[in-house]
Design a protein around this motif. Structure first.
Motif, PDB file in Angstrom:
ATOM      1  N   PRO A  69     -74.069  49.299  40.386  1.00 49.75           N
ATOM      2  CA  PRO A  69     -73.357  48.167  41.335  1.00 49.75           C
ATOM      3  C   PRO A  69     -72.723  47.323  40.782  1.00 49.75           C
ATOM      4  CG  PRO A  69     -75.387  48.948  42.199  1.00 49.75           C
ATOM      5  CD  PRO A  69     -75.340  49.569  40.860  1.00 49.75           C
ATOM      6  N   SER A  70     -73.273  46.407  39.548  1.00 48.36           N
ATOM      7  CA  SER A  70     -72.835  45.413  38.799  1.00 48.36           C
ATOM      8  C   SER A  70     -71.439  45.726  38.401  1.00 48.36           C
ATOM      9  CB  SER A  70     -73.740  44.987  38.087  1.00 48.36           C
ATOM     10  OG  SER A  70     -74.097  45.849  36.951  1.00 48.36           O
ATOM     11  N   ASP A  71     -71.229  46.874  37.991  1.00 49.31           N
ATOM     12  CA  ASP A  71     -69.924  47.352  37.453  1.00 49.31           C
ATOM     13  C   ASP A  71     -68.813  47.134  38.090  1.00 49.31           C
ATOM     14  OD1 ASP A  71     -70.452  48.538  34.780  1.00 49.31           O
ATOM     15  OD2 ASP A  71     -71.560  50.220  35.838  1.00 49.31           O
ATOM     16  N   ILE A  72     -69.019  47.039  39.277  1.00 46.10           N
ATOM     17  CA  ILE A  72     -67.848  46.738  40.723  1.00 46.10           C
ATOM     18  C   ILE A  72     -67.438  45.345  40.629  1.00 46.10           C
ATOM     19  CG2 ILE A  72     -67.223  47.110  42.842  1.00 46.10           C
ATOM     20  CD1 ILE A  72     -67.610  49.631  41.122  1.00 46.10           C
ATOM     21  N   GLY A  73     -68.225  44.289  40.159  1.00 48.25           N
ATOM     22  CA  GLY A  73     -68.209  42.907  40.548  1.00 48.25           C
ATOM     23  C   GLY A  73     -67.144  42.284  39.862  1.00 48.25           C
ATOM     24  N   GLY A  74     -66.656  42.564  38.519  1.00 46.15           N
ATOM     25  CA  GLY A  74     -65.776  42.028  38.053  1.00 46.15           C
ATOM     26  C   GLY A  74     -64.346  42.341  38.713  1.00 46.15           C
ATOM     27  N   ALA A  75     -64.160  43.619  38.940  1.00 43.76           N
ATOM     28  CA  ALA A  75     -62.863  43.944  39.874  1.00 43.76           C
ATOM     29  C   ALA A  75     -62.724  43.244  41.054  1.00 43.76           C
ATOM     30  CB  ALA A  75     -62.778  45.503  40.197  1.00 43.76           C
ATOM     31  N   ALA A  76     -63.807  42.921  41.721  1.00 46.73           N
ATOM     32  CA  ALA A  76     -63.907  42.183  43.119  1.00 46.73           C
ATOM     33  C   ALA A  76     -63.618  40.823  42.809  1.00 46.73           C
ATOM     34  CB  ALA A  76     -65.248  42.457  43.572  1.00 46.73           C
ATOM     35  N   VAL A  77     -64.011  40.269  41.774  1.00 49.94           N
ATOM     36  CA  VAL A  77     -63.917  38.792  41.368  1.00 49.94           C
ATOM     37  C   VAL A  77     -62.169  38.817  41.305  1.00 49.94           C
ATOM     38  CG1 VAL A  77     -63.904  36.800  39.891  1.00 49.94           C
ATOM     39  CG2 VAL A  77     -66.075  38.130  40.561  1.00 49.94           C
ATOM     40  N   PHE A  78     -61.728  39.378  40.451  1.00 51.41           N
ATOM     41  CA  PHE A  78     -60.345  39.696  40.268  1.00 51.41           C
ATOM     42  C   PHE A  78     -59.435  39.699  41.569  1.00 51.41           C
ATOM     43  CE2 PHE A  78     -56.517  42.767  39.258  1.00 51.41           C
ATOM     44  CZ  PHE A  78     -55.657  41.557  38.642  1.00 51.41           C
ATOM     45  N   LEU A  79     -59.626  40.675  42.415  1.00 58.14           N
ATOM     46  CA  LEU A  79     -59.086  40.772  43.517  1.00 58.14           C
ATOM     47  C   LEU A  79     -59.142  39.543  44.560  1.00 58.14           C
ATOM     48  CD1 LEU A  79     -59.025  44.729  43.808  1.00 58.14           C
ATOM     49  CD2 LEU A  79     -57.176  43.514  43.088  1.00 58.14           C
ATOM     50  N   ALA A  80     -60.098  38.804  44.266  1.00 52.83           N
ATOM     51  CA  ALA A  80     -60.500  37.822  45.182  1.00 52.83           C
ATOM     52  C   ALA A  80     -59.945  36.460  44.586  1.00 52.83           C
ATOM     53  CB  ALA A  80     -61.888  37.629  45.364  1.00 52.83           C
ATOM     54  N   SER A  81     -59.465  36.212  43.379  1.00 54.91           N
ATOM     55  CA  SER A  81     -59.025  35.154  42.930  1.00 54.91           C
ATOM     56  C   SER A  81     -57.533  35.055  42.858  1.00 54.91           C
ATOM     57  CB  SER A  81     -59.819  35.211  41.465  1.00 54.91           C
ATOM     58  OG  SER A  81     -59.162  36.118  40.583  1.00 54.91           O
TER      59      SER A  81
END
Ligand code: NAP
Length: 250
Positions: free
Chosen positions: A218-230
């Motif tokens: 699940p943690s593999d998805i975190g970076g992409a989410a931060v990118f798309l949220a920022s």
């Protein structure tokens, strides 16, 4: 200035009590965001972890199998955290059966939760974002936004619909300051894939096909989410970003 910094931002995440949603909540909180966890199971563990990072976190109880709780979800997030800057539509279910056996009840459950609620929650949140002239909406799509899958016809229909809606929403809302994008996770170790991982044949077949040579965490998805949220993704609109260990390229 760090373009990935989310300090002062409020993120609403559906299905944040476990799996991918929980990992996204933690990643966004690590980047500085406050978190509203929306779901039918209290996100007690997630909230504790977010608060331990020094961020605000609240639970909003809602069964997202229908659109009924949407107005209350938005008003609770706004009244308790002061507005919504980021929406992550993560909650979803999967039902497996051969296409010739697939029931209407399973079809409705999957499409209502994974597609209909995603649309109307986005609509409700976008109204507030349009007023502010900014916002980030992230849908959790799937490899089955691109492929047919096996024994999951309603899930494939819903996730393919999510990919279409990502572009449709972006076409209408990009000029209003809202970024609408999606993440398509590959095979990730969560409740969603428990049945696949318990089947030794399917589990081996899947693993052999993943170029990265491992299932995702699940943690593999975190970076992409931060990118798309920022702010780093301010000119990225209507994109479905696979995070799949290379699966789709094979
Ligand atoms: P998961 O552990 O089963 O998480 C699903 C989340 O959705 C849970 O928080 C669940 O809450 C919530 N949810 C389901 N129905 C709900 C409802 N009616 N009301 C409110 N919340 C509801 O699986 P996951 O893998 O993390 O799934 C997260 C998203 O990623 C889903 O959209 C899934 O389709 C997608 N995805 C997963 C994979 C993968 O390989 N795991 C791959 C591609 C896409 P409860 O705990 O209360 O059930």
């Amino acid at each position: 200035m760090n373009p990935f910094d989310l300090s002062g931002q409020v993120a609403v995440i559906t299905g944040a009590n476990t799996g991918i949603g929980q990992a996204i909540a933690l990643a966004l909180a690590q980047a500085g965001a406050d978190i509203a966890a929306v779901g039918r199971t209290p996100a007690t563990e997630t909230i504790g972890q977010v608060q331990a990072l020094g961020r605000r976190a609240i639970n909003i109880a809602a069964d997202l199998s229908s659109t009924a709780p949407i107005a209350q979800v938005v008003s609770q997030a706004e009244s308790q955290l002061g507005g919504i800057d980021i929406l992550v539509n993560n909650a979803g279910i999967i039902r497996r059966a051969d296409a010739v056996e697939f029931s209407e009840a399973d079809w409705d459950a999957v499409v209502d939760t994974n597609l209909k609620t995603l649309f109307f929650l986005s609509q409700a949140v976008a109204r507030g974002m349009i007023g502010k002239g900014r916002g980030k909406i992230i849908h959790i799509a799937s490899l089955l936004s691109f492929q047919g899958g096996i024994r999951v016809p309603a899930y494939t229909a819903a996730k393919s619909g999510v990919a279409g809606l990502t572009k449709a929403m972006a076409n209408e809302w990009s000029a209003k300051g809202i970024n609408v994008n999606a993440i398509a996770p590959g095979y990730i170790e969560t409740n969603n894939t428990e049945a696949l991982r318990a089947d030794p044949v399917r589990s081996r077949q899947i693993l052999e096909r993943i170029p990265a040579g491992r299932w995702g965490a699940p943690s593999d998805i975190g970076g992409a989410a931060v990118f798309l949220a920022s702010r780093a993704s301010d000119y990225v609109h209507g994109h479905v970003l696979p995070v799949d260990g290379g699966w789709l390229g094979r």
